[in-house]
Design a protein around this motif. Structure first.
Motif, PDB file in Angstrom:
ATOM      1  N   ASP A  92       4.123  -2.332  -4.809  1.00 30.09           N
ATOM      2  CA  ASP A  92       3.404  -3.212  -3.907  1.00 30.09           C
ATOM      3  C   ASP A  92       4.080  -2.583  -2.704  1.00 30.09           C
ATOM      4  OD1 ASP A  92       5.163  -5.332  -2.500  1.00 30.09           O
ATOM      5  OD2 ASP A  92       6.052  -5.496  -4.477  1.00 30.09           O
ATOM      6  N   GLY A  93       3.298  -2.455  -1.805  1.00 32.61           N
ATOM      7  CA  GLY A  93       3.768  -1.918  -0.411  1.00 32.61           C
ATOM      8  C   GLY A  93       3.084  -2.764   0.921  1.00 32.61           C
ATOM      9  N   CYS A  94       3.813  -2.176   1.985  1.00 36.90           N
ATOM     10  CA  CYS A  94       3.206  -2.755   3.251  1.00 36.90           C
ATOM     11  C   CYS A  94       3.696  -1.556   4.410  1.00 36.90           C
ATOM     12  CB  CYS A  94       3.975  -4.214   3.496  1.00 36.90           C
ATOM     13  SG  CYS A  94       3.300  -4.807   5.098  1.00 36.90           S
ATOM     14  N   GLY A  95       2.580  -1.401   5.332  1.00 34.95           N
ATOM     15  CA  GLY A  95       2.936  -0.269   6.109  1.00 34.95           C
ATOM     16  C   GLY A  95       2.477  -0.819   7.613  1.00 34.95           C
ATOM     17  N   PRO A 109      -4.372   2.680  -2.984  1.00 37.02           N
ATOM     18  CA  PRO A 109      -5.088   2.365  -1.975  1.00 37.02           C
ATOM     19  C   PRO A 109      -4.319   1.914  -0.656  1.00 37.02           C
ATOM     20  CG  PRO A 109      -4.923   0.379  -3.478  1.00 37.02           C
ATOM     21  CD  PRO A 109      -4.392   1.564  -4.124  1.00 37.02           C
ATOM     22  N   VAL A 110      -3.523   2.981  -0.207  1.00 33.76           N
ATOM     23  CA  VAL A 110      -2.670   2.355   0.824  1.00 33.76           C
ATOM     24  C   VAL A 110      -3.459   2.033   2.193  1.00 33.76           C
ATOM     25  CG1 VAL A 110      -0.819   3.337   2.732  1.00 33.76           C
ATOM     26  CG2 VAL A 110      -0.838   4.074   0.259  1.00 33.76           C
ATOM     27  N   ILE A 111      -3.236   0.728   2.906  1.00 34.48           N
ATOM     28  CA  ILE A 111      -3.830   0.324   4.033  1.00 34.48           C
ATOM     29  C   ILE A 111      -2.551  -0.144   4.985  1.00 34.48           C
ATOM     30  CG2 ILE A 111      -5.179  -1.625   4.881  1.00 34.48           C
ATOM     31  CD1 ILE A 111      -6.303  -1.782   2.192  1.00 34.48           C
ATOM     32  N   LEU A 112      -2.629   0.791   6.148  1.00 33.48           N
ATOM     33  CA  LEU A 112      -1.652   0.340   7.125  1.00 33.48           C
ATOM     34  C   LEU A 112      -1.995  -0.698   8.087  1.00 33.48           C
ATOM     35  CD1 LEU A 112      -0.675   4.100   7.653  1.00 33.48           C
ATOM     36  CD2 LEU A 112       0.743   2.419   6.237  1.00 33.48           C
ATOM     37  N   THR A 113      -1.131  -1.747   8.426  1.00 37.03           N
ATOM     38  CA  THR A 113      -1.317  -2.441   9.412  1.00 37.03           C
ATOM     39  C   THR A 113      -1.327  -1.961  10.793  1.00 37.03           C
ATOM     40  OG1 THR A 113      -0.687  -4.242   7.823  1.00 37.03           O
ATOM     41  CG2 THR A 113      -0.933  -4.758  10.089  1.00 37.03           C
ATOM     42  N   PRO A 114      -2.440  -2.261  11.814  1.00 33.98           N
ATOM     43  CA  PRO A 114      -1.986  -1.693  13.234  1.00 33.98           C
ATOM     44  C   PRO A 114      -1.092  -2.586  13.696  1.00 33.98           C
ATOM     45  CG  PRO A 114      -4.512  -2.365  12.817  1.00 33.98           C
ATOM     46  CD  PRO A 114      -3.642  -2.944  11.353  1.00 33.98           C
ATOM     47  N   GLY A 115      -0.238  -1.728  14.664  1.00 37.06           N
ATOM     48  CA  GLY A 115       0.628  -2.444  15.601  1.00 37.06           C
ATOM     49  C   GLY A 115       1.978  -2.018  15.525  1.00 37.06           C
ATOM     50  N   THR A 123      -2.187  -9.144  11.225  1.00 37.35           N
ATOM     51  CA  THR A 123      -1.739  -9.733   9.809  1.00 37.35           C
ATOM     52  C   THR A 123      -1.318  -8.788   8.820  1.00 37.35           C
ATOM     53  OG1 THR A 123      -3.222 -11.456  10.336  1.00 37.35           O
ATOM     54  CG2 THR A 123      -2.406 -11.420   8.266  1.00 37.35           C
ATOM     55  N   LEU A 124      -0.161  -8.944   8.264  1.00 37.42           N
ATOM     56  CA  LEU A 124       0.155  -7.842   7.260  1.00 37.42           C
ATOM     57  C   LEU A 124      -0.786  -7.583   6.273  1.00 37.42           C
ATOM     58  CD1 LEU A 124       4.089  -8.650   7.250  1.00 37.42           C
ATOM     59  CD2 LEU A 124       3.028  -6.590   8.363  1.00 37.42           C
ATOM     60  N   ARG A 125      -0.924  -6.328   5.846  1.00 36.92           N
ATOM     61  CA  ARG A 125      -1.817  -5.836   4.707  1.00 36.92           C
ATOM     62  C   ARG A 125      -1.114  -5.313   3.658  1.00 36.92           C
ATOM     63  NH1 ARG A 125      -6.316  -2.247   8.002  1.00 36.92           N
ATOM     64  NH2 ARG A 125      -6.924  -4.127   9.403  1.00 36.92           N
ATOM     65  N   GLU A 126      -1.122  -5.594   2.552  1.00 34.93           N
ATOM     66  CA  GLU A 126      -0.323  -5.210   1.245  1.00 34.93           C
ATOM     67  C   GLU A 126      -1.421  -4.416   0.632  1.00 34.93           C
ATOM     68  OE1 GLU A 126       2.195  -8.339  -0.673  1.00 34.93           O
ATOM     69  OE2 GLU A 126       0.538  -9.285  -0.054  1.00 34.93           O
ATOM     70  N   PHE A 127      -0.669  -3.410  -0.145  1.00 39.04           N
ATOM     71  CA  PHE A 127      -1.406  -2.563  -1.160  1.00 39.04           C
ATOM     72  C   PHE A 127      -0.561  -2.703  -2.623  1.00 39.04           C
ATOM     73  CE2 PHE A 127       1.117   0.254   1.328  1.00 39.04           C
ATOM     74  CZ  PHE A 127       1.913   0.907   0.645  1.00 39.04           C
ATOM     75  N   GLU A 128      -1.248  -3.040  -3.666  1.00 37.82           N
ATOM     76  CA  GLU A 128      -0.493  -2.909  -5.082  1.00 37.82           C
ATOM     77  C   GLU A 128      -1.432  -2.356  -6.079  1.00 37.82           C
ATOM     78  OE1 GLU A 128       1.231  -6.657  -7.854  1.00 37.82           O
ATOM     79  OE2 GLU A 128       0.214  -6.741  -5.956  1.00 37.82           O
ATOM     80  N   CYS A 129      -0.612  -1.630  -7.031  1.00 42.07           N
ATOM     81  CA  CYS A 129      -1.410  -1.056  -8.104  1.00 42.07           C
ATOM     82  C   CYS A 129      -0.440  -0.531  -9.141  1.00 42.07           C
ATOM     83  CB  CYS A 129      -2.118   0.116  -7.603  1.00 42.07           C
ATOM     84  SG  CYS A 129      -1.499   1.704  -7.107  1.00 42.07           S
ATOM     85  N   ALA A 130      -0.716  -0.034 -10.407  1.00 39.34           N
ATOM     86  CA  ALA A 130      -0.084   0.632 -11.292  1.00 39.34           C
ATOM     87  C   ALA A 130      -0.151   2.024 -10.928  1.00 39.34           C
ATOM     88  CB  ALA A 130      -0.539   0.260 -12.749  1.00 39.34           C
ATOM     89  N   LEU A 131       1.066   2.587 -11.097  1.00 39.25           N
ATOM     90  CA  LEU A 131       1.329   4.125 -11.224  1.00 39.25           C
ATOM     91  C   LEU A 131       1.526   4.708 -12.471  1.00 39.25           C
ATOM     92  CD1 LEU A 131       4.065   3.990  -8.456  1.00 39.25           C
ATOM     93  CD2 LEU A 131       1.713   4.625  -8.167  1.00 39.25           C
ATOM     94  N   ALA A 132       1.821   5.792 -12.679  1.00 38.76           N
ATOM     95  CA  ALA A 132       2.081   6.662 -13.925  1.00 38.76           C
ATOM     96  C   ALA A 132       3.162   7.463 -13.876  1.00 38.76           C
ATOM     97  CB  ALA A 132       0.800   7.523 -14.239  1.00 38.76           C
ATOM     98  N   THR A 133       3.795   7.585 -15.112  1.00 35.42           N
ATOM     99  CA  THR A 133       4.969   8.640 -15.140  1.00 35.42           C
ATOM    100  C   THR A 133       4.624  10.069 -14.738  1.00 35.42           C
ATOM    101  OG1 THR A 133       5.745   7.363 -16.980  1.00 35.42           O
ATOM    102  CG2 THR A 133       6.427   9.706 -16.974  1.00 35.42           C
ATOM    103  N   GLY A 134       5.229  10.469 -13.843  1.00 34.53           N
ATOM    104  CA  GLY A 134       4.931  11.886 -13.353  1.00 34.53           C
ATOM    105  C   GLY A 134       4.457  11.848 -11.870  1.00 34.53           C
ATOM    106  N   ASP A 135       4.053  10.694 -11.438  1.00 31.37           N
ATOM    107  CA  ASP A 135       3.538  10.421  -9.996  1.00 31.37           C
ATOM    108  C   ASP A 135       4.727  10.875  -9.120  1.00 31.37           C
ATOM    109  OD1 ASP A 135       1.261   9.724 -10.732  1.00 31.37           O
ATOM    110  OD2 ASP A 135       1.337   7.599 -10.201  1.00 31.37           O
TER     111      ASP A 135
END
Length: 192
Positions: A92-95, A109-115, A123-135
């Protein structure tokens, strides 16, 4: 997981206004890159405040750490930053601003917040997902060219890849930081 990072100040400077913070706990790892606006001693001082904030922040959600960072930098020249938390193979991330996160492997699906962190931001945007071994995850400030051929460096270990990026793709007029995290060994497909 293997993680490496490098930071370097702008040409002619001795201190860097970019920082990387990596914290590993039993169940989670937090990785952050903060790029304070400008460079030089004042940017480096603000980067130290950012690092202290992130080192003390609970490792929960990236959005929570970003909100704490925004408060810690309030009234300063501000920064761009990306924070992400890994729990096993979940991210889970936030930029905010232009600190980029690229992933070789899974489409994230990285979505960066302007500012600007510490000043004004949407308003802070988050992204979240499952990754895989080897990423491979690559997080970098704008002191690194966004045109790095990351896939061509995939065979290099994280530390070697960071060094190659800093030597070949760093913008010398700005502070630069790159973090690379490999989530286990690269999974090669059998093409027989």
């Amino acid at each position: 997981m293997q993680i490496a990072h490098l930071s370097a100040p702008a040409l002619g400077e001795t201190r860097c206004g970019d920082i990387a913070v990596i914290r590993e706990e039993t169940a989670a790892t937090m990785i952050a890159v903060v790029d304070v606006l400008g460079h030089g001693p004042e940017a480096a001082r603000i980067a130290e405040i950012a690092a202290g904030c992130l080192r003390a922040a609970p490792i929960k959600r990236a959005k929570d750490a970003m909100a704490l960072l925004h408060e810690a930098l309030r009234g300063s020249r501000g920064a761009a930053a990306t924070v992400f938390v890994l729990r096993g193979l979940r991210i889970d991330g936030c930029g905010v601003g232009n600190v980029e996160l690229r992933v070789l492997g899974t489409s994230v699906p990285v979505i960066l917040t302007p500012g600007i962190v510490g000043q004004r931001m949407s308003t802070l945007r988050e992204f979240e997902c499952a990754l895989a071994t080897g990423d491979r995850l690559i997080c970098f400030s704008d002191g690194i060219s966004s045109r790095v051929p990351f896939a061509e460096l995939r065979a290099l270990a994280p530390r070697e890849a960071c060094a190659a990026i800093m030597q070949q793709h760093r913008r010398n007029h700005d502070d630069g930081t790159v973090v690379i995290a490999d989530l286990g060994p690269l999974q090669r497909k059998d093409v027989s």
